[in-house]
Design a protein around this motif. Structure first.
Motif, mmCIF file in Angstrom:
data_model
loop_
_atom_site.group_PDB
_atom_site.id
_atom_site.type_symbol
_atom_site.label_atom_id
_atom_site.label_comp_id
_atom_site.label_asym_id
_atom_site.label_seq_id
_atom_site.Cartn_x
_atom_site.Cartn_y
_atom_site.Cartn_z
ATOM 1 N N GLN A 143 -11.801 6.271 -12.758
ATOM 2 C CA GLN A 143 -11.740 4.829 -12.589
ATOM 3 C C GLN A 143 -11.172 4.136 -13.820
ATOM 4 O O GLN A 143 -10.576 3.061 -13.704
ATOM 5 C CB GLN A 143 -13.135 4.285 -12.261
ATOM 6 C CG GLN A 143 -13.652 4.785 -10.921
ATOM 7 C CD GLN A 143 -14.911 4.071 -10.480
ATOM 8 O OE1 GLN A 143 -15.131 2.911 -10.812
ATOM 9 N NE2 GLN A 143 -15.748 4.770 -9.701
ATOM 10 N N ARG A 147 -8.071 1.523 -13.613
ATOM 11 C CA ARG A 147 -8.086 0.166 -14.163
ATOM 12 C C ARG A 147 -6.950 -0.024 -15.170
ATOM 13 O O ARG A 147 -6.324 -1.090 -15.227
ATOM 14 C CB ARG A 147 -9.437 -0.111 -14.836
ATOM 15 C CG ARG A 147 -9.581 -1.538 -15.393
ATOM 16 C CD ARG A 147 -9.336 -2.559 -14.294
ATOM 17 N NE ARG A 147 -9.192 -3.904 -14.811
ATOM 18 C CZ ARG A 147 -10.159 -4.831 -14.744
ATOM 19 N NH1 ARG A 147 -11.311 -4.543 -14.169
ATOM 20 N NH2 ARG A 147 -9.945 -6.022 -15.237
ATOM 21 N N ASP A 151 -4.119 -2.881 -15.037
ATOM 22 C CA ASP A 151 -3.896 -3.780 -16.175
ATOM 23 C C ASP A 151 -2.425 -3.758 -16.598
ATOM 24 O O ASP A 151 -1.827 -4.802 -16.883
ATOM 25 C CB ASP A 151 -4.787 -3.380 -17.358
ATOM 26 C CG ASP A 151 -6.247 -3.727 -17.118
ATOM 27 O OD1 ASP A 151 -6.531 -4.541 -16.233
ATOM 28 O OD2 ASP A 151 -7.108 -3.148 -17.827
ATOM 29 N N CYS A 154 -0.188 -5.629 -14.193
ATOM 30 C CA CYS A 154 -0.342 -7.086 -14.247
ATOM 31 C C CYS A 154 0.142 -7.682 -15.571
ATOM 32 O O CYS A 154 0.239 -8.919 -15.695
ATOM 33 C CB CYS A 154 -1.802 -7.469 -14.039
ATOM 34 S SG CYS A 154 -2.428 -7.079 -12.378
ATOM 35 N N ASP A 161 -4.592 -11.482 -11.006
ATOM 36 C CA ASP A 161 -5.943 -11.093 -11.422
ATOM 37 C C ASP A 161 -6.079 -9.584 -11.299
ATOM 38 O O ASP A 161 -6.221 -9.048 -10.188
ATOM 39 C CB ASP A 161 -6.965 -11.811 -10.544
ATOM 40 C CG ASP A 161 -8.412 -11.548 -10.962
ATOM 41 O OD1 ASP A 161 -8.632 -10.651 -11.793
ATOM 42 O OD2 ASP A 161 -9.303 -12.245 -10.443
ATOM 43 N N ALA A 162 -6.006 -8.906 -12.441
ATOM 44 C CA ALA A 162 -6.119 -7.446 -12.435
ATOM 45 C C ALA A 162 -7.473 -7.014 -11.885
ATOM 46 O O ALA A 162 -7.582 -6.011 -11.161
ATOM 47 C CB ALA A 162 -5.909 -6.900 -13.843
ATOM 48 N N GLY A 163 -8.526 -7.756 -12.223
ATOM 49 C CA GLY A 163 -9.857 -7.408 -11.734
ATOM 50 C C GLY A 163 -9.944 -7.444 -10.227
ATOM 51 O O GLY A 163 -10.563 -6.575 -9.604
ATOM 52 N N ALA A 164 -9.301 -8.449 -9.615
ATOM 53 C CA ALA A 164 -9.331 -8.555 -8.155
ATOM 54 C C ALA A 164 -8.630 -7.369 -7.504
ATOM 55 O O ALA A 164 -9.097 -6.834 -6.487
ATOM 56 C CB ALA A 164 -8.672 -9.859 -7.721
ATOM 57 N N ALA A 166 -8.248 -4.336 -8.831
ATOM 58 C CA ALA A 166 -9.066 -3.143 -9.057
ATOM 59 C C ALA A 166 -10.273 -3.124 -8.119
ATOM 60 O O ALA A 166 -10.603 -2.082 -7.531
ATOM 61 C CB ALA A 166 -9.516 -3.093 -10.511
ATOM 62 N N ARG A 167 -10.940 -4.264 -7.970
ATOM 63 C CA ARG A 167 -12.119 -4.314 -7.096
ATOM 64 C C ARG A 167 -11.745 -4.039 -5.646
ATOM 65 O O ARG A 167 -12.438 -3.295 -4.942
ATOM 66 C CB ARG A 167 -12.791 -5.689 -7.210
ATOM 67 C CG ARG A 167 -13.542 -5.906 -8.519
ATOM 68 C CD ARG A 167 -14.402 -7.157 -8.451
ATOM 69 N NE ARG A 167 -13.613 -8.364 -8.232
ATOM 70 C CZ ARG A 167 -13.068 -9.084 -9.212
ATOM 71 N NH1 ARG A 167 -13.195 -8.693 -10.473
ATOM 72 N NH2 ARG A 167 -12.381 -10.179 -8.939
#
Length: 936
Positions: A143, A147, A151, A154, A161-164, A166-167
């Motif tokens: 993981q 991620r 990152d 992006c 939104d890299a977090g969005a 990845a999630r």
């Protein structure tokens, strides 16, 4: 009620569902019906009458949801439970069951809150996800690397939104997920967000690159088989050497490529240019262009551009320097070669030409020889234009058998089926266009060829058709005169005559018919035939309207022969005869790369065209010719077709609406610059390499440039020509240069559709206006959300870009005109194709046509078609001097597929994720038809 939708898909085993706990189960459509039934009963009660009504409603709704899921993934795959529940919710809203939908939404929200409360307690006990390698072994999913990839994808992009991403990716993975599906999940997670911001298209492309790198490096057995984009920058050189060796070993690349200084070429790579692809562009390259061995791609983007450049430089003296020069031009997206060149440069069979034009003789041996030529030319990705006018008409006498001819139509059926049977190397459908002159006695049957009714043996459902219209016919239409149809076996010279000579011969044959000297003819009202031509164009999209006389009167090489047809896409106008099959080699300047907010960058444009013309000229010797007539013609006349794409982007960059005098002026000035520099570059090549063989006697040799040839047309047309002739550059000095140095190429310019190469470059195709500002484009690589990035830029600047705007654009089918909060200036700037009046398209095309020595693929859009509008539009196209037109695109009543519709403050604007039923069938070619050659 919601728990019952914990599994779902279409046919057993074809679609799997990812549950919230990460487990994967088979789809069970019955559970969707059970969940919806509970929702209805919870709202409406459980009486017997209600239950019976609900049963039928739920059955229909459930079937619709299942079909929508299958359309999205016809080959099967995995879908998350939340996505299925979104479909349930949208189906309820779409059918007007608002109370049930609202109850369903509230229940989902309650369940979500309950699960969120449980997440923290279960987090420590949650199982570690594992990934299944190709050999079947399970390894923990990395993981951290996942991620890091997101990152990196992006990095440097605003409003993503890299977090969005990845999630969403992790949400769509399950324990034991195959390794290849991890990259797919990454790409799809970014792809679903493209509608929220166009920059997610770059994110999706960069994530796709990770899978491509792994696929290529493992195939080549490189020491490092997994790397980030940044790490790839240091690996490209070693990879490139291995790639060339593997391509040669697998008999995909020309062994001559190994004679290049590969280290010097690799040192010129610019790996950061991998990052400029949109998702549509890179996916298109991956699916259709990159070299592969049994389906495994091992060609990375910069190697692809270098391979094409090496092929085009293979006969240069300092070929490394030229290859690097060509590579830099291609990889920058300043210019792009046509699809056959990209397919085949550097390969064992370098068929690089786009277009082949033939004329079919009036004898059985010649007809079937022409069909065989079609097959050989189509095999290696050539598009075909056939002139069938010489073939005698139905009922004409056959001397050899003393019988009667069946006419041209049965042979057209054979040509149609040949195009289907011999596709273009398996990479795109075989494509051919048949041309027939308007005086041919079979013209009315020719008009019916694409109809879906009648005798199917006399229909050609897969072949394009075009009318080859003499000026005399248009004059008779305007003057409401008669028109006489002949068999070419009785009037053989009409085929080769143009202008005044055609008029004299044609009227003489009419007089002979009136005296009884010609028995086989038919007389009709010109207006009646014209109306049928327009009616069939509207009903079937064919035959296109193209004009014989301007193509010939302004033809630069008219001393060498007669132009009998155009090509597959109506932009090539070259002569043909029994010994010469006309060939044209295409490439397009990306106008968006040559403008700023202040206008056209003339210096950069000149540099680009100088190199581009050299690349196009190099095709001619290097090209593989599958028939000798094509080689003879191409080496003797050396025509090329430099075009443009990204015209709409260039307008957006300058904040110029398409429907404006400023846009028409930009069309004029930009094409003047392209014309000036293309002619100049060809003349420079003539000084270096020599003039083309048939130069003497051409318009060039007489000091007549394309802009000057308008006067020849004006003399032939008289009052029936209204064409602007303004200039702004120093054309006198260029005329002198051409007189002194000559020309390397008989023809230099043609504006092709560029649909696929413009996708690669991420710009609007050719000279087209924006289709819609938000839509789903279908082509042979699949379906892609397309958002107008310039509109998003301007709406962001005014604080107007949000989820509500996204939903409004979907609701209004990509149009901004009905969205109240959008300012008028932005509405004018972002009017879509069917909101631009055809007169603007035609006037801009006329301004370009004055500079072109060939023609342009001009699609015409009509939002509300009618007979008078079609009549006016095509008469206007003729009067302003256009040589050809292409597709008529009438507004479709079919909604294009929508992506997920976000819930908004009680406004139930849900639109299905599948194609909605049409209220009326479209009457012309759809812009997103994957079978349409213009879309490829």
């Amino acid at each position: 009620m919601n728990a019952e939708v914990e599994t779902a898909a279409t046919t057993p085993g074809s679609l799997r569902v990812i549950r919230r706990n990460g487990k994967v189960t088979a789809y069970d459509a019955s559970k969707i019906r059970v969940a919806m039934t509970k929702a209805f009963l919870a709202v409406e009660g459980g009486g017997a009458a209600v239950s019976m009504r609900v049963h039928d409603l739920v059955a229909n709704l459930g079937d619709g949801i299942t079909q929508a899921l299958m359309r999205r993934m016809p080959g099967g795959g995995t879908v998350h439970i939340e996505d299925i529940q979104d479909q349930v919710e949208l189906a309820l809203m779409r059918e007007g069951h608002h109370k049930v939908a609202r109850a369903y939404v509230l229940y989902r929200e309650q369940q979500a809150q309950k699960r969120a409360a449980e997440v923290k307690e279960e987090a420590e006990a949650a199982p570690q996800l594992h990934m299944k390698r190709a050999d079947g072994t399970l390894v923990p999913l990395d993981q951290a690397r996942l991620r890091a990839l997101v990152d990196e994808a992006c990095a440097g992009l605003s409003d993503v939104d890299a977090g969005a991403v990845a999630r969403e990716t992790l949400r769509n993975l399950f324990d034991g997920v195959p390794e290849k599906e991890v990259n797919t999940a990454l790409v799809m997670s970014a792809r679903t967000l493209i509608e929220k911001d166009p920059n997610y298209s770059y994110v999706a492309a960069r994530l796709l690159l990770d899978g491509l790198r792994t696929e290529a490096l493992r195939f080549l057995k490189q020491p490092v088989t997994e790397c980030t984009q940044a790490e790839m920058g240091n690996l490209y050189a070693d990879y490139f050497t291995a790639y060339i060796s593997a391509g040669i070993e697998h008999e995909l690349l020309d062994p001559t490529l190994k004679q290049y200084d590969l280290k010097r070429l690799a040192a010129a790579f610019e790996p950061t240019r991998d990052l400029q692809f949109t998702y549509l562009g890179l996916q298109t390259l991956y699916d259709r262009y990159f070299l592969h061995s049994r389906g495994v791609r091992f060609e990375l983007p910069q190697a692809f551009f270098m391979r094409v450049a090496m092929g085009l430089a293979i006969n240069e003296i300092d070929r490394e320097a030229r290859a690097i020069e060509f590579y830099r031009l291609l990889s920058s997206f300043d210019f792009m070669s046509s699809t056959p060149t990209l397919f085949n440069a550097g390969t064992l069979r370098p068929q690089l030409s786009s277009c082949y034009l033939t004329t079919v003789p009036d004898d059985l041996d010649g007809i079937f020889a022409a069909v065989k030529d079609n097959a050989l030319l189509s095999k290696f990705a050539g598009g075909l234009g056939n002139d069938w006018t010489r073939v005698r008409a139905l009922g004409a006498h056959i001397k050899g058998t003393n019988g009667q001819s069946q006419g041209v139509v049965p042979f057209l059926k054979v040509a149609n089926d040949t195009a289907v049977a011999v596709n273009q190397g398996g990479k795109r459908k075989g494509a051919v266009c048949a041309y027939l002159e308007t005086w041919h006695m079979d013209i009315e049957e020719f008009l019916d060829l694409r109809k879906n009714t009648g005798d199917d043996r006399r229909r050609t459902h897969d072949m394009n058709t075009a009318n080859w219209v003499p000026d005399l016919f248009m004059q008779r239409v305007i003057e409401e005169g008669d028109w006489t149809l002949f068999s070419p076996s009785d009037v053989p010279d009409l085929h080769d005559l143009t202008g005044e000579a055609f008029t004299k011969a044609y009227t003489r044959y009419e007089e002979m018919a009136d005296r009884g000297d010609l028995k086989h003819f038919r007389r009709v009202k010109a207006v009646t035939l014209w109306r049928k031509m327009l009616g069939m164009l509207f009903e079937t999209g064919h035959p296109w309207i193209t004009f014989k006389d301007p193509c010939n009167i302004r033809y630069t090489n008219q001393h060498a022969g007669v132009v009998h047809s155009s090509n597959l896409c109506t932009e090539i106008t070259l002569h043909t005869n029994d010994n010469e099959i006309a060939v044209c080699n295409l490439g397009s300047v990306n106008l968006a790369q040559h403008v700023t907010a202040d206008g056209l960058d003339q210096e950069k444009l000149a540099r680009t065209i100088q190199t581009a013309m050299r690349m196009l000229d190099n095709v001619i010797e290097y090209n593989y010719y599958s028939v000798p007539q094509a080689r003879n013609s191409n080496l003797r006349h050396r025509p090329v077709g430099l075009g443009i794409m990204g015209f709409q982007d260039a307008l957006h960059i300058q904040k110029i609406p398409y429907s404006s005098d400023a846009a028409v002026e930009f069309a004029d000035r930009s094409m003047e610059a392209v014309s000036y520099h293309a002619i100049s570059a060809s003349s420079d090549l003539a000084r270096e390499r020599g003039r083309y063989a048939s130069y003497e006697g051409s318009l060039w040799s007489r000091g007549i440039l394309p802009i000057d040839s308008i006067e020849l047309l004006a003399q032939a047309r008289g009052k029936y020509l209204v064409m602007n002739r303004d200039t702004s550059l120093d054309w006198d000095s260029l005329r002198e240069k051409v007189r002194t140095q000559g020309m390397r190429n008989s023809n230099t310019m043609a504006i092709a559709p560029t649909a696929t190469i413009s996708n690669i470059c991420g710009v609007a195709q050719s000279i087209e206006p924006t289709f819609e500002n938000l839509f789903v484009k279908s082509n042979l690589s699949g379906e892609f959300t397309v958002v107008n990035p310039y509109l998003v830029r301007d709406l962001k600047a005014k604080g107007l870009w949000d989820e509500v705007m996204v939903n409004d654009l979907k609701y209004f089918d990509g149009s901004v005109q009905e969205i109240d909060r959008i300012p008028a200036d932005i509405k004018a700037l972002y009017a879509t194709a069917f909101e631009v009046e055809p007169r603007w398209l035609i006037e801009a095309a006329s301004r370009r046509q004055k500079w072109l020595d060939q023609a342009q693929s001009l699609n015409l859009y009509l939002a509300d078609p009618s007979g008078p509008k079609l009549d006016q539009m095509y008469k206007n196209a003729w009067l302003v001097g256009l040589k050809t037109t292409y597709y008529l695109r009438a507004a479709s009543k079919t909604r294009v597929e929508k992506t997920t519709m976000t819930k908004l403050d009680g406004k139930l604007r849900g639109v299905s994720a599948d194609v909605m039923p049409a209220s009326a069938e479209p009457k012309a070619c759809l812009i997103d038809d994957p079978g349409c050659e213009a879309c490829q």
